[in-house]
Design a protein around this motif. Structure first.
Motif, PDB file in Angstrom:
ATOM      1  N   VAL A 128       0.840  -1.189   0.000  1.00 35.75           N
ATOM      2  CA  VAL A 128       0.000   0.000   0.000  1.00 35.75           C
ATOM      3  C   VAL A 128       0.876   1.240   0.000  1.00 35.75           C
ATOM      4  N   LEU A 129       0.412   2.300  -0.682  1.00 31.60           N
ATOM      5  CA  LEU A 129       1.010   3.629  -0.625  1.00 31.60           C
ATOM      6  C   LEU A 129      -0.091   4.612  -0.231  1.00 31.60           C
ATOM      7  N   ALA A 130       0.222   5.553   0.662  1.00 33.51           N
ATOM      8  CA  ALA A 130      -0.781   6.546   1.103  1.00 33.51           C
ATOM      9  C   ALA A 130      -0.085   7.883   1.355  1.00 33.51           C
ATOM     10  N   ASP A 131      -0.716   8.978   0.947  1.00 35.22           N
ATOM     11  CA  ASP A 131      -0.112  10.297   1.156  1.00 35.22           C
ATOM     12  C   ASP A 131      -0.948  11.128   2.122  1.00 35.22           C
ATOM     13  N   GLU A 132      -0.472  12.328   2.428  1.00 34.23           N
ATOM     14  CA  GLU A 132      -1.148  13.198   3.380  1.00 34.23           C
ATOM     15  C   GLU A 132      -2.373  13.885   2.792  1.00 34.23           C
ATOM     16  N   HIS A 133      -2.598  13.681   1.491  1.00 30.48           N
ATOM     17  CA  HIS A 133      -3.742  14.310   0.829  1.00 30.48           C
ATOM     18  C   HIS A 133      -4.951  13.387   0.787  1.00 30.48           C
ATOM     19  N   GLY A 134      -4.871  12.279   1.459  1.00 32.23           N
ATOM     20  CA  GLY A 134      -6.005  11.366   1.546  1.00 32.23           C
ATOM     21  C   GLY A 134      -6.015  10.305   0.466  1.00 32.23           C
ATOM     22  N   ASN A 135      -4.980  10.249  -0.374  1.00 28.45           N
ATOM     23  CA  ASN A 135      -4.912   9.227  -1.422  1.00 28.45           C
ATOM     24  C   ASN A 135      -4.303   7.946  -0.860  1.00 28.45           C
ATOM     25  N   VAL A 136      -5.012   6.858  -1.032  1.00 30.01           N
ATOM     26  CA  VAL A 136      -4.502   5.541  -0.624  1.00 30.01           C
ATOM     27  C   VAL A 136      -4.705   4.584  -1.794  1.00 30.01           C
ATOM     28  N   MET A 137      -3.638   3.844  -2.129  1.00 33.03           N
ATOM     29  CA  MET A 137      -3.750   2.884  -3.239  1.00 33.03           C
ATOM     30  C   MET A 137      -2.947   1.629  -2.916  1.00 33.03           C
ATOM     31  N   HIS A 138      -3.401   0.518  -3.454  1.00 33.34           N
ATOM     32  CA  HIS A 138      -2.661  -0.732  -3.270  1.00 33.34           C
ATOM     33  C   HIS A 138      -1.893  -1.071  -4.558  1.00 33.34           C
ATOM     34  N   LEU A 139      -0.813  -1.842  -4.409  1.00 34.46           N
ATOM     35  CA  LEU A 139      -0.010  -2.307  -5.548  1.00 34.46           C
ATOM     36  C   LEU A 139      -0.094  -3.828  -5.657  1.00 34.46           C
ATOM     37  N   PHE A 140      -1.216  -4.376  -5.267  1.00 37.98           N
ATOM     38  CA  PHE A 140      -1.503  -5.809  -5.359  1.00 37.98           C
ATOM     39  C   PHE A 140      -0.704  -6.593  -4.312  1.00 37.98           C
ATOM     40  N   GLU A 141      -0.804  -7.919  -4.425  1.00 38.53           N
ATOM     41  CA  GLU A 141      -0.297  -8.782  -3.366  1.00 38.53           C
ATOM     42  C   GLU A 141       1.061  -9.397  -3.723  1.00 38.53           C
ATOM     43  N   ARG A 142       1.707  -9.926  -2.687  1.00 42.72           N
ATOM     44  CA  ARG A 142       2.908 -10.752  -2.839  1.00 42.72           C
ATOM     45  C   ARG A 142       2.675 -12.056  -2.082  1.00 42.72           C
ATOM     46  N   ASP A 143       3.145 -13.157  -2.648  1.00 39.47           N
ATOM     47  CA  ASP A 143       3.019 -14.451  -1.979  1.00 39.47           C
ATOM     48  C   ASP A 143       4.349 -14.734  -1.274  1.00 39.47           C
ATOM     49  N   CYS A 144       4.333 -14.793   0.050  1.00 43.90           N
ATOM     50  CA  CYS A 144       5.545 -15.004   0.853  1.00 43.90           C
ATOM     51  C   CYS A 144       5.440 -16.297   1.658  1.00 43.90           C
ATOM     52  N   SER A 145       4.803 -17.306   1.082  1.00 39.18           N
ATOM     53  CA  SER A 145       4.519 -18.534   1.825  1.00 39.18           C
ATOM     54  C   SER A 145       5.757 -19.380   2.070  1.00 39.18           C
ATOM     55  N   VAL A 146       6.766 -19.289   1.189  1.00 37.24           N
ATOM     56  CA  VAL A 146       7.958 -20.126   1.345  1.00 37.24           C
ATOM     57  C   VAL A 146       8.803 -19.526   2.460  1.00 37.24           C
TER      58      VAL A 146
END
Length: 631
Positions: free
Chosen positions: A3-21
């Motif tokens: 996730v990335l979020a700024d002080e102007h109220g914008n929040v966005m995701h950059l999708f997932e990562r699989d860290c199961s190993v």
């Protein structure tokens, strides 16, 4: 979930990562996106992550971690920072997360200032995998290794990214994390990224410390990982991941061997008594008995004055067999790897013309001498050739030419070959023994043509192998050699050479081969063999009775075993025969005594063969190879 979020109220995701190993709750291999996550589940998790970060008015980069099961997913924690595995997200989205985090901290807007697309316009492309290359030893419970990195060669290519600071000479201490480099690969899909990662891991050359690379290779090859369906207990449940195919560390072994030999010398070779070539007794002209060429002129004189055709006619008319002395070329190549230096040849050069005016030639150049002069002796081979011409103006200088390979180990363009032959002829070569190890006529044709254009002698040579006297020989038959000789003559050869590199030509076979060649072709026949089996002189005697024109011999001190048969021994073997060569044996012995003093100087390069090797009829190893294998 990144996730990335700024002080102007914008929040966005950059999708997932699989860290199961993972191992002991520490990530080992990460990839993005998840292979098993459905689009519906992805949307659900991503929206939940955004809702969470908006609710706390978060500003920065962050990772929200979830634990997923086939039926449900569970929130674990938020990491309010950039994580080690952020690289795979950057590769599939094209977003520089580190730079974005810094600009967010500076108060910039995600979209208006940083230029990131709105959530609906952001898509991932392909798949990416990250492997953490560490000094952890998988065979010792992943104990971190320490020490100096002796060798470091990194992989590369399209879709390969490396994040790290390791280099040759880098010291790994026990005080910091064992991570050396993060290796990341990107492909059009997970399968392609996995294949690239395997290649990248295999391309690593990391010596000096142990690494987990073999373990990660096993992980990437496992069917469960290939399916992208690993659980957090994957490593614990598969002990086969710890079975390694140990390969010899050849580069390090070779480096250690070379270092040891450089400092301590070869095993079994002790420092010998100091020998100084300047103290050797020098052969002098005053020691020689007067002698002259039987025709008043040497073959070299006839070549220079009347040309190659006249010289060949002269050779064919001789009732006595002529000799080529190989002492200054193939003899020392076959005995001690071509290591004889020019300054040890000079004293002999100065009296050869006067001592043995009835020689056909002296083989003194070409073959391995050119290469060895440059690589090992620090000499200029052209200087050696000029000295040979200067001090032996009445003796033919003969060289071995590897056809289109000249004196190298690859075939050269025709213009290079022609320039080389022209210059060699100009500087001093009179006889070019042209051969191809596979008897490939097309490889020899240009060389024969270019030699003929210089006015020198082109000896087309056939390499002898097999045993045409055997009923089991179906390829290298007598007919094979007769056809080969015809092809060489058709190509322009003025002499036919028989190059018996391994000493396989037996006396009866020599008698039949030479006899048939002499009966069919009106060109001189020149026979070369090695005395490794001990049969060399017998072979030459049989060939002489069949009419051979020239044979290759060496001074007795430089003859026998992997070298050529002895000149003196061959001379006495033909005593009472009208074809006995014309030699002044007193003069020959003057030279031989000098060579007997030279040979011990090169003892450390000797091949160690001190007795006949009749097993050569089975192994078929060329004489020069025996000595080269020792170096």
């Amino acid at each position: 979930m990144q996730v990335l979020a700024d002080e102007h109220g914008n929040v966005m995701h950059l999708f997932e990562r699989d860290c199961s190993v993972q191992r002991c709750h520490q990530k080992v291999v990460e990839f993005a996106p998840s292979v098993v996550l459905t689009p519906e589940r992805r949307t659900e998790v991503c929206n939940l992550a955004l809702k969470l970060m908006k609710s706390v008015h978060y500003q920065n980069a962050a990772t929200i971690e979830f634990l997923a099961t086939p039926e449900q997913f569970y929130f674990i924690e938020v990491n309010p920072r950039v994580q080690v595995e952020h690289t795979v997200t950057e590769l599939i989205t094209g977003v520089d997360i580190v730079k974005a985090q810094i600009r967010i901290a500076a108060g910039e807007d995600l979209h208006q200032d940083i230029g990131l697309p709105h959530q609906a316009d952001l898509h991932f492309h392909g798949a990416a995998i990250q492997c953490r290359v560490t000094t952890e030893d998988p065979e010792n419970n992943f104990m971190p290794d320490t020490g100096r990195v002796l060798t470091y060669h990194a992989p590369g290519g399209t879709g390969v990214r490396l994040d790290g600071n390791v280099y040759s000479g880098y010291v790994v201490t026990p005080y910091f994390d064992s991570l050396l480099v993060k290796c990341c690969t990107k492909g059009d899909d997970f399968a392609e990224a996995r294949v690239k990662m395997l290649r990248a891991l295999h391309e690593f050359r990391l010596r000096g410390v142990k690494t987990n690379i073999p373990f990660m290779v096993n992980v990437l090859r496992h069917p469960t990982f290939v399916a992208g369906n690993c659980s957090t207990t994957f490593i614990d449940e598969h002990p086969e991941l710890f079975r390694f195919d140990h390969q010899p560390d050849t580069p390090i072994q070779l480096l250690r061997y070379i270092s040891n030999v450089t400092v301590n010398g070869f095993a079994g070779v002790t420092k010998q008594k100091h020998l100084n070539s300047a103290e050797l007794p020098q052969p002098r002209y005053s020691q020689l008995q007067p002698t002259s060429a039987t025709a008043g002129k040497t073959v070299k004189d006839i070549l220079d004055e009347q040309g190659a055709t006249a010289a060949m006619d002269y050779v064919k008319k001789q009732s006595q067999v002529l000799l080529t002395d190989t002492t200054m070329r193939d003899a020392h190549q076959s005995l001690f790897a071509t290591r004889m230096r020019t300054h040890n040849m000079l004293p002999a050069m100065k009296i050869y013309d006067q001592a043995m005016p009835n020689l056909f030639s002296v083989e003194s150049w070409g073959g391995a001498t050119f290469d060895v002069c440059y690589r090992f002796l620090g000499e200029d081979p052209w200087v050696r050739l000029r000295l040979l011409k200067k001090y032996m103006p009445h003796t033919l200088q003969q060289m071995l030419l590897r056809a289109s390979n000249a004196v190298g180990y690859q075939n050269y363009p025709d213009n290079v070959l022609k320039r080389f032959i022209d210059h060699s002829a100009k500087v001093g070569v009179d006889v070019f023994r042209i051969f191809d190890s596979l008897n490939w006529i097309e490889q020899m044709q240009r060389s024969i043509e270019y030699v003929r254009e210089t006015g020198k002698i082109a000896e087309g040579t056939m390499c002898f192998t097999g045993d045409f006297l055997s009923s089991t020989e179906h390829k290298y038959t007598l007919d094979y050699y007769m056809q080969l000789a015809q092809s060489l003559i058709d190509a322009g050869a003025q002499m036919i050479g028989i190059k018996d590199m391994a000493g396989l030509l037996k006396p009866q076979a020599a008698y039949e081969l030479v006899g048939h060649l002499k009966a069919k072709f009106d060109v001189p026949i020149h026979l070369h063999t090695h005395d490794t089996t001990g049969n060399g002189v017998a072979t030459y005697v049989a060939a002489t009775k069949a009419g051979v024109d020239v044979v290759d011999v060496a001074m007795a001190a430089m003859a026998g075993t992997t070298s050529q048969p002895s000149m003196g021994t061959f001379y006495y073997a033909l005593e009472g025969d009208q074809r006995q060569p014309v030699l002044n044996m007193h003069n020959v012995e003057v030279l031989n005594q000098y060579w007997a003093g030279v040979r011990p100087l090169y003892h450390d390069f000797s091949n160690g063969i001190n007795a006949p090797q009749p097993d050569l009829y089975r192994t078929e190893m060329p004489g020069g190879q025996y000595s080269n294998l020792k170096q």
